[in-house]
Design an enzyme around this catalytic site. Structure first.
Site, PDB file in Angstrom:
ATOM      1  N   LYS A   1       0.874  -1.081   0.086  1.00  0.00           N
ATOM      2  CA  LYS A   1       0.030  -0.037   0.003  1.00  0.00           C
ATOM      3  C   LYS A   1       0.942   1.275  -0.010  1.00  0.00           C
ATOM      4  O   LYS A   1       1.595   1.725   0.956  1.00  0.00           O
ATOM      5  CB  LYS A   1      -0.744  -0.020   1.278  1.00  0.00           C
ATOM      6  CG  LYS A   1      -1.855  -1.233   1.276  1.00  0.00           C
ATOM      7  CD  LYS A   1      -2.893  -1.046   2.465  1.00  0.00           C
ATOM      8  CE  LYS A   1      -1.875  -1.461   3.755  1.00  0.00           C
ATOM      9  NZ  LYS A   1      -2.697  -1.756   4.847  1.00  0.00           N
TER      10      LYS A   1
ATOM     11  N   THR B   1      -8.969   9.465   7.956  1.00  0.00           N
ATOM     12  CA  THR B   1      -8.700   8.271   7.265  1.00  0.00           C
ATOM     13  C   THR B   1      -8.429   7.186   8.241  1.00  0.00           C
ATOM     14  O   THR B   1      -7.777   6.219   7.838  1.00  0.00           O
ATOM     15  CB  THR B   1      -7.447   8.338   6.180  1.00  0.00           C
ATOM     16  OG1 THR B   1      -6.276   8.788   7.114  1.00  0.00           O
ATOM     17  CG2 THR B   1      -7.487   9.448   5.304  1.00  0.00           C
TER      18      THR B   1
ATOM     19  N   GLY C   1      -8.608   3.760  10.050  1.00  0.00           N
ATOM     20  CA  GLY C   1      -9.281   2.619   9.416  1.00  0.00           C
ATOM     21  C   GLY C   1      -9.219   2.074   8.249  1.00  0.00           C
ATOM     22  O   GLY C   1      -9.650   1.057   7.634  1.00  0.00           O
ATOM     23  N   THR C   2      -8.303   2.973   7.595  1.00  0.00           N
ATOM     24  CA  THR C   2      -7.981   2.603   5.920  1.00  0.00           C
ATOM     25  C   THR C   2      -7.650   1.226   5.867  1.00  0.00           C
ATOM     26  O   THR C   2      -8.036   0.382   4.874  1.00  0.00           O
ATOM     27  CB  THR C   2      -7.130   3.569   5.228  1.00  0.00           C
ATOM     28  OG1 THR C   2      -6.000   3.781   5.991  1.00  0.00           O
ATOM     29  CG2 THR C   2      -7.881   4.796   5.051  1.00  0.00           C
ATOM     30  N   GLY C   3      -6.605   0.875   6.712  1.00  0.00           N
ATOM     31  CA  GLY C   3      -5.899  -0.535   6.278  1.00  0.00           C
ATOM     32  C   GLY C   3      -6.737  -1.683   6.559  1.00  0.00           C
ATOM     33  O   GLY C   3      -7.077  -2.650   6.067  1.00  0.00           O
ATOM     34  N   CYS C   4      -7.421  -1.570   8.043  1.00  0.00           N
ATOM     35  CA  CYS C   4      -8.400  -2.372   8.240  1.00  0.00           C
ATOM     36  C   CYS C   4      -9.506  -2.789   7.148  1.00  0.00           C
ATOM     37  O   CYS C   4      -9.945  -3.831   6.837  1.00  0.00           O
ATOM     38  CB  CYS C   4      -9.080  -2.363   9.662  1.00  0.00           C
ATOM     39  SG  CYS C   4      -7.815  -1.902  10.973  1.00  0.00           S
TER      40      CYS C   4
END
Length: 266
Positions: free
Chosen positions: A176, A209, A211-214
């Site tokens: 990412k 932003t 929580g984007t990875g989860c």
């Protein structure tokens, strides 16, 4: 009778502020039409300003939750997030190795605010036990550095990072690139070492932003549970999280969450 939706299990920590962790995972799964189930590995006291405290659950509690779900209900994809310690990483890796379902590993190392969520002593267990059972591993650039020592500054660096992650055994690496100084584009790289897929989306001028990875990892797992091949699942997940970032909203005095329900707004 309504047909049963695909079944997805998240193995992760709880975020009391509702922006990341188990809460973000379950919201994502609901929005994408799958039935979300959970194994809680840790409890955090967390809000828009950061993580004020974290308490990991005992290995037997994690194992019991996992077995309760998988042995009775079953599962069509699993997503892992915050695992906190080497003991929990190894416990979860052992459970995953005996489960016949695709696995998305989000090797969570730090929170959006920079708070550590994985003991340094657990990194070797992530490399040697968890990544080898992953269908897709989804590290951000900070997590790439933690796991491989590589500092990524451009797209060529993302290629090197993917090779380094794949060397630990996952079938696919999704690197990412949201932390790159990439101007107006947010770029990610998906590769299995043979095929390479660059995913580009507009970079939204939005600080909310959390929580984007989860959310991305849970969206990938949801696609896999529906039977999509990995590239298609990742494309759909990228589109979903891009919309969620665009709709992110202020909450408290710090970084707000992405909006998991953005597709439902009139």
């Amino acid at each position: 009778m309504t047909s049963r939706p695909p079944l997805v299990l998240t193995v992760a920590g709880s975020d009391s502020g509702g922006g990341a962790g188990i809460q973000a995972d379950l919201k994502t799964m609901l929005a994408l039409g799958v039935h979300g189930m959970s194994v809680i590995t840790a409890v955090t006291a967390q809000n828009s300003l950061g993580v004020q405290g974290a308490w990991e659950l005992p290995e037997e509690a994690v194992r019991a939750q996992y077995r309760a779900v998988v042995d009775d209900i079953g599962v069509q994809a699993v997503k892992t997030g915050m695992l906190a310690s080497a003991a929990l990483v190894e416990t979860v890796a052992g459970l995953l190795a005996g489960t016949d379902a695709p696995v998305v590993v989000d090797p969570v190392g730090v929170s959006k605010h920079g708070d550590p969520l994985l003991a340094a002593s657990a990194l070797d267990s992530v490399r040697t036990r968890l990544l080898p059972v992953a269908t897709v591993a989804t590290p951000n650039l900070d997590e790439v550095t933690q796991l491989t020592g590589l500092v990524v500054e451009d797209e060529d660096g993302m290629r090197r990072a993917a090779d380094a992650i794949l060397a630990h055994g996952p079938r696919w690496a999704l690197i990412k690139g949201g932390h790159l100084p990439a101007g107006g584009t947010a770029v990610d790289l998906l590769t299995d070492g043979a095929q390479e897929l660059w995913l580009r989306a507009p970079r939204h001028d939005n600080r909310h932003t959390h929580g984007t990875g989860c959310t991305l990892a849970s969206a990938v797992a949801s696609g896999l549970a529906k039977g999509l091949p990995v590239p298609a699942a990742v494309r759909e997940a990228k589109a979903y999280v891009t919309g969620a970032i665009a709709a992110g909203f202020a909450l408290g005095g710090g970084i707000g969450p992405v909006d998991h329900a953005w597709r439902f707004h009139a």
